[in-house]
Design an enzyme around this catalytic site. Structure first.
Site, PDB file in Angstrom:
ATOM      1  N   HIS A 304       0.935  -1.088   0.134  1.00 41.70           N
ATOM      2  CA  HIS A 304       0.074   0.029  -0.329  1.00 41.70           C
ATOM      3  C   HIS A 304       0.930   1.185  -0.037  1.00 41.70           C
ATOM      4  CE1 HIS A 304      -3.185   2.735   1.254  1.00 41.70           C
ATOM      5  NE2 HIS A 304      -3.912   1.928   0.671  1.00 41.70           N
ATOM      6  N   ASP A 361      -7.823  -5.523  -0.067  1.00 41.43           N
ATOM      7  CA  ASP A 361      -8.284  -6.225  -0.673  1.00 41.43           C
ATOM      8  C   ASP A 361      -7.994  -7.663  -0.843  1.00 41.43           C
ATOM      9  OD1 ASP A 361      -9.685  -4.191  -2.324  1.00 41.43           O
ATOM     10  OD2 ASP A 361      -7.619  -3.519  -2.913  1.00 41.43           O
TER      11      ASP A 361
HETATM   12  N1  ACO Z   1       4.136  -7.553  -4.866  1.00 41.92           N
HETATM   13  C1  ACO Z   1       5.355  -7.344  -5.136  1.00 41.92           C
HETATM   14  N2  ACO Z   1       6.235  -6.172  -4.860  1.00 41.92           N
HETATM   15  C2  ACO Z   1       5.641  -5.231  -4.723  1.00 41.92           C
HETATM   16  C3  ACO Z   1       4.264  -5.190  -4.312  1.00 41.92           C
HETATM   17  C4  ACO Z   1       3.546  -6.499  -4.507  1.00 41.92           C
HETATM   18  N3  ACO Z   1       2.128  -6.446  -4.234  1.00 41.92           N
HETATM   19  N4  ACO Z   1       3.957  -3.989  -4.073  1.00 41.92           N
HETATM   20  C5  ACO Z   1       4.954  -3.310  -3.972  1.00 41.92           C
HETATM   21  N5  ACO Z   1       5.984  -3.934  -4.396  1.00 41.92           N
HETATM   22  C6  ACO Z   1       7.263  -3.553  -4.867  1.00 41.92           C
HETATM   23  C7  ACO Z   1       7.479  -2.889  -5.982  1.00 41.92           C
HETATM   24  O1  ACO Z   1       8.042  -3.871  -6.986  1.00 41.92           O
HETATM   25  C8  ACO Z   1       8.732  -1.817  -5.804  1.00 41.92           C
HETATM   26  O2  ACO Z   1      10.038  -2.509  -5.831  1.00 41.92           O
HETATM   27  P1  ACO Z   1      11.174  -1.547  -6.256  1.00 41.92           P
HETATM   28  O3  ACO Z   1      11.222  -0.210  -5.518  1.00 41.92           O
HETATM   29  O4  ACO Z   1      12.350  -2.533  -6.346  1.00 41.92           O
HETATM   30  O5  ACO Z   1      10.958  -1.399  -7.653  1.00 41.92           O
HETATM   31  C9  ACO Z   1       8.442  -1.345  -4.173  1.00 41.92           C
HETATM   32  O6  ACO Z   1       7.730  -2.399  -3.723  1.00 41.92           O
HETATM   33  C10 ACO Z   1       7.628  -0.305  -3.981  1.00 41.92           C
HETATM   34  O7  ACO Z   1       6.330  -0.404  -4.961  1.00 41.92           O
HETATM   35  P2  ACO Z   1       5.570   0.938  -5.544  1.00 41.92           P
HETATM   36  O8  ACO Z   1       4.846   0.469  -6.598  1.00 41.92           O
HETATM   37  O9  ACO Z   1       6.652   1.923  -5.760  1.00 41.92           O
HETATM   38  O10 ACO Z   1       4.724   1.381  -4.199  1.00 41.92           O
HETATM   39  P3  ACO Z   1       3.647   2.275  -4.526  1.00 41.92           P
HETATM   40  O11 ACO Z   1       3.489   2.882  -3.337  1.00 41.92           O
HETATM   41  O12 ACO Z   1       3.719   3.053  -5.629  1.00 41.92           O
HETATM   42  O13 ACO Z   1       2.224   1.178  -4.793  1.00 41.92           O
HETATM   43  C11 ACO Z   1       0.802  -0.478  -4.742  1.00 41.92           C
HETATM   44  C12 ACO Z   1       1.399   0.871  -4.056  1.00 41.92           C
HETATM   45  C13 ACO Z   1       0.142   0.028  -5.993  1.00 41.92           C
HETATM   46  C14 ACO Z   1      -0.725  -0.693  -3.870  1.00 41.92           C
HETATM   47  C15 ACO Z   1       1.402  -1.679  -4.795  1.00 41.92           C
HETATM   48  O14 ACO Z   1       1.948  -2.080  -3.609  1.00 41.92           O
HETATM   49  C16 ACO Z   1       0.756  -2.783  -5.543  1.00 41.92           C
HETATM   50  O15 ACO Z   1       0.808  -2.832  -6.762  1.00 41.92           O
HETATM   51  N6  ACO Z   1       0.158  -3.882  -4.816  1.00 41.92           N
HETATM   52  C17 ACO Z   1      -0.734  -4.763  -5.524  1.00 41.92           C
HETATM   53  C18 ACO Z   1      -1.970  -4.286  -6.147  1.00 41.92           C
HETATM   54  C19 ACO Z   1      -3.055  -3.949  -4.985  1.00 41.92           C
HETATM   55  O16 ACO Z   1      -3.158  -4.815  -4.120  1.00 41.92           O
HETATM   56  N7  ACO Z   1      -3.512  -2.847  -4.930  1.00 41.92           N
HETATM   57  C20 ACO Z   1      -4.456  -2.503  -3.969  1.00 41.92           C
HETATM   58  C21 ACO Z   1      -3.903  -1.384  -3.085  1.00 41.92           C
HETATM   59  S1  ACO Z   1      -5.220  -1.125  -1.815  1.00 41.92           S
HETATM   60  C22 ACO Z   1      -6.498  -0.131  -2.584  1.00 41.92           C
HETATM   61  O17 ACO Z   1      -6.156   0.616  -3.470  1.00 41.92           O
HETATM   62  C23 ACO Z   1      -7.781  -0.327  -2.323  1.00 41.92           C
END
Ligand code: ACO
Length: 427
Positions: A304, A361
């Site tokens: 998140h 989720d």
């Molecule tokens: N699985 C694996 N790696 C992950 C995940 C994940 N679920 N989430 C983040 N990371 C990693 C990224 O690859 C990134 O790695 P890097 O820095 O080496 O490139 C690091 O963690 C940071 O991730 P970002 O995408 O920069 O973090 P951001 O805050 O932008 O994204 C998000 C948050 C979109 C929720 C992300 O965690 C994700 O894609 N999760 C999966 C989708 C999800 O469950 N979304 C629902 C969110 S809750 C909601 O909106 C209701």
């Protein structure tokens, strides 16, 4: 005492005010930065940018705190109805008995949708995603309910119509997609009960309301009701800032929510768990894939932008999931896979290092499945829950004396000036 941040640029001292929120969060007010220095700030994804001052929802991502108008979400999930929560978010205070009755009457009076809207639904291709349909239909409401004469009346009625009709429209889309007769809202049923009845009642098999399913839906919607400046809420505020009407602003929020990185994750989690089940329950492959930086796959329902600890909503959802399945005597193999996956991921150094915990989720889809909601309707369920938050945030932006059109800047990285080349001279 007023606080400032100062820095020196080209020998000139720049002093920027510090804004402090009621919970001690601090921001540097950069609104004069460009005028005084020529600089803008660059913040992809707005991860460090506060877009507004807001008195609606407080989150602490490090401590896992979520409060609506000061009230912890845990208390609301335990004691409040969804209608009370919606009233609280929009009006700033829990309703008195009299205010709640008035609110209920208004919602009931506006819960029918124009009969002509049914023909719209029938013309979408059968495989259309319900989120695309909902977004289009909410935008279409403006054509059915044109702007009213007085601003106050327009705002109040539009907010009520949305809260009352979106629920009816969602159930209607499900019925029409199945080729079934539409079930109309009933004045004797409360908000959650009414929705379940519109979804599942049929002329040949009356729907029997189950208190455990009603409770689960109530808690599901309360937990989704607001989450400060998330992607879809920001979309609502941005579209609203152009003074587009509320239906259009909410429609854009629904579109943003559809994305799998946001609300669409609840559907994506179930699809991921189903894939794992189809591969004999081997969740380790999913974990390895999520860690592989050459693979775009992410563990859905994990991570998140704000929470760097367990999402407080996910905690409640997980507990409710266990209770619901036990009460309904349902055994869902996806719940077992989800729990094993969570346990393994939380022990894995990658997920520890990146502070990746289950978000709302991760377990919510299993709750919805147990109630009987089809997978492609999951994000629509999220949208109905988030509606009060979108409305409250839009209303707050309208009441803000500093309400400006949202218009970020950029750093241009393209060609510098080049001359036009006639087509015959181009290579
Ligand atoms: N699985 C694996 N790696 C992950 C995940 C994940 N679920 N989430 C983040 N990371 C990693 C990224 O690859 C990134 O790695 P890097 O820095 O080496 O490139 C690091 O963690 C940071 O991730 P970002 O995408 O920069 O973090 P951001 O805050 O932008 O994204 C998000 C948050 C979109 C929720 C992300 O965690 C994700 O894609 N999760 C999966 C989708 C999800 O469950 N979304 C629902 C969110 S809750 C909601 O909106 C209701």
């Amino acid at each position: 005492m007023d606080e400032f941040v100062t820095f020196t640029y080209n020998g000139k001292e720049i002093k920027l005010p510090v804004i402090i929120g009621t919970e001690g969060e601090k921001a540097i007010d950069i609104s004069t930065l460009r005028r005084d220095t020529g600089f803008i700030t660059l913040d992809p994804g707005y991860a460090n940018t506060g877009s507004c001052l807001s008195a609606i929802t407080y989150m602490d991502g490090e401590k896992g705190i979520l409060r609506y108008r000061g009230i912890p979400v845990e208390q609301l999930a335990e004691h409040a109805t969804f209608k009370e929560t919606a009233y609280l978010l929009i009006n700033g205070k829990l309703p008195t008995r009299e205010q709640l009755t008035r609110f209920s009457v208004m919602l009931n009076d506006n819960s029918l949708v124009h009969e002509d809207l049914k023909t719209f639904y029938q013309n979408f291709p059968r495989a259309s995603h319900p989120m695309g349909i909902l977004s289009s239909m909410v935008n279409a409401l403006r054509s059915f309910y044109p702007e009213l004469d007085t601003f106050e009346e327009e705002i109040n009625l539009t907010m009520t119509r949305l809260l009352a009709k979106v629920r009816t429209m969602a159930a209607m889309s499900y019925k029409i997609s199945r080729g079934h007769t539409v079930v109309y809202p009933r004045p004797d049923l409360a908000y959650c009960e009414n929705f379940l009845n519109m979804m599942f009642d049929t002329p040949v098999k009356p729907y029997e309301l189950n208190p455990a399913a009603v409770k689960a839906l109530r808690v599901f919607w309360i937990l989704h009701a607001d989450h400060e400046q998330n992607c879809s809420t920001s979309a609502v505020r941005v579209v609203g800032s152009a003074r587009a009407n509320l239906y259009a602003a909410i429609s854009s929020g629904i579109s943003a929510l559809w994305g799998p990185l946001h609300g669409g994750a609840n559907q994506a989690v179930i699809e991921m768990l189903n894939d794992i089940k189809a591969n004999g329950g081997d969740y380790k492959k999913a974990i390895a894939k999520a860690k592989d930086k050459t693979d775009p796959f992410r563990l859905m329902g994990f991570g998140h932008r704000v929470y760097k600890t367990y999402d407080p909503r996910a905690k409640i959802m997980k507990k409710m999931c266990d209770e619901l399945l036990e009460t309904l005597q349902i055994s869902d193999p996806l719940l077992d896979i989800a729990k094993e996956l969570e346990e393994a991921a939380r022990k894995d150094q990658y997920f520890i290092d990146y502070n990746l915990y289950p978000n709302i989720d991760f377990y919510s889809g299993i709750v919805l499945r147990a109630i009987g909601i089809p997978t492609n309707m999951f994000t629509v369920m999220f949208a109905i829950g988030r509606l009060p938050g979108w409305i409250a945030q839009w209303k707050e932006s309208m009441d803000d004396p500093n309400w400006k059109i949202c218009r970020p800047r950029q750093i241009y990285t393209g060609h510098t000036q080049e001359d036009f080349i006639p087509i015959q001279a181009r290579t």
